[in-house]
Write a protein that holds these residues in place. Structure first.
Motif, PDB file in Angstrom:
ATOM      1  N   LEU A 103       0.866  -1.189   0.000  1.00 24.40           N
ATOM      2  CA  LEU A 103       0.000   0.000   0.000  1.00 24.40           C
ATOM      3  C   LEU A 103       0.898   1.233   0.000  1.00 24.40           C
ATOM      4  CD1 LEU A 103      -2.687   1.516   0.254  1.00 24.40           C
ATOM      5  CD2 LEU A 103      -2.673   1.049   2.699  1.00 24.40           C
ATOM      6  N   ILE A 104       0.712   2.079  -0.993  1.00 26.38           N
ATOM      7  CA  ILE A 104       1.502   3.312  -1.096  1.00 26.38           C
ATOM      8  C   ILE A 104       0.524   4.454  -0.868  1.00 26.38           C
ATOM      9  CG2 ILE A 104       3.069   4.683  -2.538  1.00 26.38           C
ATOM     10  CD1 ILE A 104       4.132   1.826  -2.046  1.00 26.38           C
ATOM     11  N   TRP A 105       0.585   4.990   0.368  1.00 23.01           N
ATOM     12  CA  TRP A 105      -0.411   6.003   0.733  1.00 23.01           C
ATOM     13  C   TRP A 105       0.058   7.382   0.256  1.00 23.01           C
ATOM     14  CZ3 TRP A 105      -5.196   5.226   3.192  1.00 23.01           C
ATOM     15  CH2 TRP A 105      -5.936   6.408   3.331  1.00 23.01           C
ATOM     16  N   GLY A 106      -0.139   7.624  -1.014  1.00 23.52           N
ATOM     17  CA  GLY A 106       0.026   9.007  -1.470  1.00 23.52           C
ATOM     18  C   GLY A 106       1.389   9.415  -1.947  1.00 23.52           C
ATOM     19  N   GLY A 163      -3.147   7.206 -13.650  1.00 25.40           N
ATOM     20  CA  GLY A 163      -2.987   5.797 -13.260  1.00 25.40           C
ATOM     21  C   GLY A 163      -3.089   5.520 -11.771  1.00 25.40           C
ATOM     22  N   PHE A 164      -3.323   6.552 -10.964  1.00 25.42           N
ATOM     23  CA  PHE A 164      -3.434   6.295  -9.516  1.00 25.42           C
ATOM     24  C   PHE A 164      -4.785   5.645  -9.201  1.00 25.42           C
ATOM     25  CE2 PHE A 164      -0.121   9.429  -9.852  1.00 25.42           C
ATOM     26  CZ  PHE A 164       0.826   8.955  -8.941  1.00 25.42           C
ATOM     27  N   ALA A 165      -4.765   4.696  -8.269  1.00 26.71           N
ATOM     28  CA  ALA A 165      -5.994   3.959  -7.933  1.00 26.71           C
ATOM     29  C   ALA A 165      -6.825   4.697  -6.889  1.00 26.71           C
ATOM     30  CB  ALA A 165      -5.631   2.568  -7.416  1.00 26.71           C
ATOM     31  N   PHE A 166      -6.153   5.561  -6.110  1.00 28.40           N
ATOM     32  CA  PHE A 166      -6.912   6.365  -5.152  1.00 28.40           C
ATOM     33  C   PHE A 166      -6.228   7.696  -4.923  1.00 28.40           C
ATOM     34  CE2 PHE A 166      -3.916   4.326  -2.230  1.00 28.40           C
ATOM     35  CZ  PHE A 166      -3.763   5.205  -1.155  1.00 28.40           C
ATOM     36  N   VAL A 167      -6.989   8.633  -4.380  1.00 26.51           N
ATOM     37  CA  VAL A 167      -6.387   9.885  -3.906  1.00 26.51           C
ATOM     38  C   VAL A 167      -6.691  10.016  -2.424  1.00 26.51           C
ATOM     39  CG1 VAL A 167      -6.373  11.212  -6.058  1.00 26.51           C
ATOM     40  CG2 VAL A 167      -8.412  11.266  -4.588  1.00 26.51           C
ATOM     41  N   ASP A 168      -5.770  10.646  -1.730  1.00 24.90           N
ATOM     42  CA  ASP A 168      -5.964  10.991  -0.327  1.00 24.90           C
ATOM     43  C   ASP A 168      -6.307  12.471  -0.274  1.00 24.90           C
ATOM     44  OD1 ASP A 168      -5.670  11.661   2.367  1.00 24.90           O
ATOM     45  OD2 ASP A 168      -3.471  11.596   2.288  1.00 24.90           O
ATOM     46  N   VAL A 169      -7.477  12.779   0.265  1.00 23.94           N
ATOM     47  CA  VAL A 169      -7.860  14.183   0.456  1.00 23.94           C
ATOM     48  C   VAL A 169      -7.309  14.568   1.832  1.00 23.94           C
ATOM     49  CG1 VAL A 169      -9.759  15.826   0.520  1.00 23.94           C
ATOM     50  CG2 VAL A 169      -9.942  13.771  -0.906  1.00 23.94           C
ATOM     51  N   LYS A 170      -6.149  15.210   1.813  1.00 24.09           N
ATOM     52  CA  LYS A 170      -5.368  15.393   3.041  1.00 24.09           C
ATOM     53  C   LYS A 170      -6.095  16.290   4.044  1.00 24.09           C
ATOM     54  CE  LYS A 170      -0.655  16.506   4.511  1.00 24.09           C
ATOM     55  NZ  LYS A 170       0.692  16.907   4.087  1.00 24.09           N
ATOM     56  N   ALA A 171      -6.261  15.783   5.257  1.00 25.49           N
ATOM     57  CA  ALA A 171      -6.928  16.551   6.315  1.00 25.49           C
ATOM     58  C   ALA A 171      -6.132  16.381   7.608  1.00 25.49           C
ATOM     59  CB  ALA A 171      -8.366  16.057   6.477  1.00 25.49           C
ATOM     60  N   CYS A 172      -4.868  16.758   7.530  1.00 16.17           N
ATOM     61  CA  CYS A 172      -4.009  16.530   8.708  1.00 16.17           C
ATOM     62  C   CYS A 172      -2.921  17.594   8.792  1.00 16.17           C
ATOM     63  CB  CYS A 172      -3.394  15.134   8.646  1.00 16.17           C
ATOM     64  SG  CYS A 172      -2.356  14.814   7.211  1.00 16.17           S
ATOM     65  N   HIS A 173      -2.217  17.560   9.922  1.00 14.05           N
ATOM     66  CA  HIS A 173      -0.959  18.286  10.133  1.00 14.05           C
ATOM     67  C   HIS A 173      -1.071  19.806  10.087  1.00 14.05           C
ATOM     68  CE1 HIS A 173       1.093  14.324   8.663  1.00 14.05           C
ATOM     69  NE2 HIS A 173       0.504  14.189   9.848  1.00 14.05           N
ATOM     70  N   GLY A 174      -2.273  20.338  10.309  1.00 13.26           N
ATOM     71  CA  GLY A 174      -2.429  21.795  10.376  1.00 13.26           C
ATOM     72  C   GLY A 174      -2.640  22.451   9.030  1.00 13.26           C
ATOM     73  N   TYR A 175      -2.602  21.663   7.950  1.00 11.20           N
ATOM     74  CA  TYR A 175      -2.832  22.236   6.625  1.00 11.20           C
ATOM     75  C   TYR A 175      -4.321  22.563   6.470  1.00 11.20           C
ATOM     76  CZ  TYR A 175       1.948  20.643   5.752  1.00 11.20           C
ATOM     77  OH  TYR A 175       3.308  20.458   5.827  1.00 11.20           O
ATOM     78  N   LEU A 176      -4.678  23.163   5.343  1.00 13.63           N
ATOM     79  CA  LEU A 176      -6.010  23.763   5.226  1.00 13.63           C
ATOM     80  C   LEU A 176      -7.162  22.789   5.503  1.00 13.63           C
ATOM     81  CD1 LEU A 176      -7.477  26.388   4.670  1.00 13.63           C
ATOM     82  CD2 LEU A 176      -7.435  25.834   2.232  1.00 13.63           C
ATOM     83  N   ARG A 205     -14.659   5.766 -10.448  1.00  8.94           N
ATOM     84  CA  ARG A 205     -13.891   4.525 -10.177  1.00  8.94           C
ATOM     85  C   ARG A 205     -12.653   4.780  -9.339  1.00  8.94           C
ATOM     86  NH1 ARG A 205     -13.084   2.797 -15.901  1.00  8.94           N
ATOM     87  NH2 ARG A 205     -11.872   1.075 -15.069  1.00  8.94           N
ATOM     88  N   LEU A 206     -12.394   6.038  -9.059  1.00  7.88           N
ATOM     89  CA  LEU A 206     -11.228   6.384  -8.236  1.00  7.88           C
ATOM     90  C   LEU A 206     -11.593   6.184  -6.766  1.00  7.88           C
ATOM     91  CD1 LEU A 206      -8.373   7.809  -8.176  1.00  7.88           C
ATOM     92  CD2 LEU A 206      -9.611   9.966  -8.003  1.00  7.88           C
ATOM     93  N   ALA A 207     -10.800   5.391  -6.030  1.00 10.87           N
ATOM     94  CA  ALA A 207     -11.064   5.231  -4.587  1.00 10.87           C
ATOM     95  C   ALA A 207     -10.600   6.499  -3.858  1.00 10.87           C
ATOM     96  CB  ALA A 207     -10.346   4.001  -4.061  1.00 10.87           C
ATOM     97  N   ILE A 208     -11.189   6.724  -2.682  1.00 12.39           N
ATOM     98  CA  ILE A 208     -10.868   7.943  -1.931  1.00 12.39           C
ATOM     99  C   ILE A 208     -10.410   7.555  -0.529  1.00 12.39           C
ATOM    100  CG2 ILE A 208     -11.741  10.162  -1.063  1.00 12.39           C
ATOM    101  CD1 ILE A 208     -13.896  10.047  -3.250  1.00 12.39           C
ATOM    102  N   GLY A 209      -9.305   8.144  -0.114  1.00 15.46           N
ATOM    103  CA  GLY A 209      -8.817   7.976   1.254  1.00 15.46           C
ATOM    104  C   GLY A 209      -8.743   9.335   1.916  1.00 15.46           C
ATOM    105  N   VAL A 210      -8.688   9.328   3.235  1.00 11.68           N
ATOM    106  CA  VAL A 210      -8.487  10.579   3.971  1.00 11.68           C
ATOM    107  C   VAL A 210      -7.427  10.343   5.026  1.00 11.68           C
ATOM    108  CG1 VAL A 210      -9.531  12.277   5.534  1.00 11.68           C
ATOM    109  CG2 VAL A 210     -10.829  11.448   3.557  1.00 11.68           C
ATOM    110  N   ARG A 211      -6.375  11.176   4.986  1.00 15.41           N
ATOM    111  CA  ARG A 211      -5.390  11.135   6.067  1.00 15.41           C
ATOM    112  C   ARG A 211      -5.799  12.204   7.068  1.00 15.41           C
ATOM    113  NH1 ARG A 211       1.094  11.161   6.901  1.00 15.41           N
ATOM    114  NH2 ARG A 211       0.941   9.490   8.442  1.00 15.41           N
TER     115      ARG A 211
END
Ligand SMILES: Cc1cc2nc3c(=O)[nH]c(=O)nc-3n(C[C@H](O)[C@H](O)[C@H](O)COP(=O)(O)O)c2cc1C
Length: 480
Positions: free
Chosen positions: A92-95, A211-224, A262-268
């Motif tokens: 698993l390559i998270w991002g 070609g990425f199978a998912f995107v991580d919609v980043k919600a961490c580390h003080g960013y927006l 068809r794109l999977a979605i992750g959230v960090r």
């Protein structure tokens, strides 16, 4: 040099010796005495999530390298890092690393930026990773490799034009953090957030086409994306109620579902936070604000009260919302590298802008493991990646194996360790003893480098970075 008040992990020669230390220090962390044969490792078991099969339980966490081109394309250094991710053995390559969706959201002028212009080169970066994986593990080995791209806007911590020039775009006026920006901050208006939602959705479409199978919609580390979740004091459609504070994240997820079904979605997600920390007169970290009256955290963990369950109330609500929106993939992290690095990446040696650890770094590791386990128990159908394991060093496999076997997490994420020792997962999974000289000792140079405007890499242990011109610059800066 750090004040080494805590025993080094390498000094524990047996699991029992480490257990004794943990007990004496009041740190609740369990580990296995020994690892079973490679084929019986819980870490080696595949997992099926809907139509996706991921071949084992190691995950590479996203790590930017401050080494892209000014236009936001990868450089040879970026490709080298992704090649290492490919040979790691993790499935698993998270991002890969945080990739900005527009210029003013870059955390540094060399952060990757996903646009039509850079899409081809970012697609090729993924190909480099896959080719390295096939090269090491066989021509069909990528069938169970799941690769995503982390999308971000750095908000308050944006420095898109020069490493020494913050250009913060904040979600709300923060009485403590704003003091760290003497040049002032701009507040992001609602209309701009509306636009940014569309830009995330468009970037996700580009990621899918690349070609990425998912995107991580980043919600961490003080960013927006993270700061908005605590925007209780913000007026308008993106602040105040939970519904408003999650509007940005919800709208992006819904937009991606529509545009790229068809794109999977992750959230960090930074699932808990603390008050901001600063260096005290002895150089040790201390809380800057009283926790009892602090209302600017998403999931405040008050170390005096020590109540993780209370701290996770916010995260449980957001995970419930994400689950209802069809998100299955969650990567757990905590706090921010900018104002509480000991929470986010426990280390014995602080980065240049950090402080000596205010607690045994093992307490920080145990806290992230505990938070992940509680959320996994609360939301069993979500798939969780845990973070913060690198400080465990030679004991990492023993804690990781137990946590996966006991269902405290689905995946064990590796950050700093893979910069120092890229193929640690492959060694664990094939029963090869760890290469002790390659183990990350948390010197924090991978963070200090970028803070000084240098590329990130493992300067102490990777001979490539030791010999790199920035290695000499880093040593010179540290010597003064
Ligand atoms: C040099 C460096 C760069 C990082 N960049 C990112 C990033 O781009 N996105 C992100 O979500 N986390 C980032 N992180 C945090 C890591 O993903 C991870 O959460 C953290 O290092 C703790 O895990 P570890 O103990 O395995 O290192 C970075 C960490 C380091 C050390």
């Amino acid at each position: 040099m750090a004040d080494v008040r805590y025993p080094r992990l390498a000094s524990f020669k047996t699991a029992d010796a480490l257990r004794r230390h943990l007990r004496q220090s009041g740190i609740a962390l369990e580990l296995d005495d020994a690892l079973p044969a490679a084929e019986r490792l819980a870490l080696a078991q595949p997992i099926d999530v809907g139509p996706v099969r991921v071949g084992n339980r190691f995950c590479i966490l996203p790590m930017e390298g401050w080494d892209g081109t000014s236009g936001g394309a990868p450089s040879e250094l970026t490709r080298r890092r992704w090649r290492h991710f490919g040979i790691s053995g993790a499935k698993l390559i998270w991002g890969g690393e945080a990739v900005a969706v527009r210029q003013d959201g870059r955390a540094n002028p060399n952060q990757l930026l996903l646009t039509r212009d850079t899409q081809g080169e970012i697609a090729a970066l993924r190909d480099v990773l896959v080719a390295a994986h096939r090269g090491r593990f066989g021509s069909n080995a990528d069938g169970d490799l799941f690769i995503g791209l982390q999308l971000t806007h750095s908000g308050r911590f944006a420095r898109p034009h020069a490493t020494d020039r913050p250009e913060p775009l904040a979600a709300y006026a923060h009485p403590w953090l704003d003091r760290r920006f003497p040049g002032g901050l701009q507040m992001v208006p609602d209309e701009d957030l509306d636009r940014l939602v569309d830009q995330f959705v468009e970037a996700a479409r580009l990621a899918w086409d690349a070609g990425f199978a998912f995107v991580d919609v980043k919600a961490c580390h003080g960013y927006l994306g993270h700061e908005l979740l605590s925007a209780r004091d913000r007026e308008g459609r993106y602040g105040g109620s939970l519904e408003n504070r999650t509007r940005f994240l919800r709208s992006i997820v819904a937009g991606i579902r529509d545009a790229s079904p068809r794109l999977a979605i992750g959230v960090r997600l930074s699932v808990f936070d603390t008050v901001p920390f600063r260096k005290n007169a002895r150089g040790v970290g201390e809380g800057e604000a009283p926790a009892s009256s602090y209302r600017w955290a998403f999931g405040l963990f008050d170390s005096d009260k020590g109540s993780m369950d209370e701290a996770l109330a916010d995260a449980r609500q957001v995970l419930g919302i994400l689950e209802r929106l069809g998100v299955r993939w969650i990567c757990v992290t905590a706090g921010s590298p900018y104002y509480n690095p000991h929470v986010q990446r426990p280390a014995l040696f602080p980065p240049v802008d950090g402080y000596l650890p205010p607690e045994d770094p093992l307490a920080g590791v145990a806290r992230q493991i505990d938070a992940t386990a509680r959320l996994k128990a609360a939301c069993p159908s979500l798939v969780f990646v845990g973070s913060g394991y690198s400080y465990l060093q030679e004991w990492l496999p023993h804690v990781a194996e137990r946590n996966v076997r006991e269902g405290l997490t689905d995946f064990v994420g590796l950050g700093r360790m893979v910069l120092a020792y890229p193929d640690l997962p492959a060694d664990v999974l094939s029963g090869v003893p760890l290469k002790r000289k390659a183990i990350c000792r948390t010197f924090s140079d991978c963070t200090t480098g970028p803070r000084l405007g240098l590329v990130s890499g493992c300067y102490p242990l990777d001979p490539f970075y030791e010999a790199h011109p920035d290695g000499a610059r880093l040593r010179a800066c540290k010597a003064t």
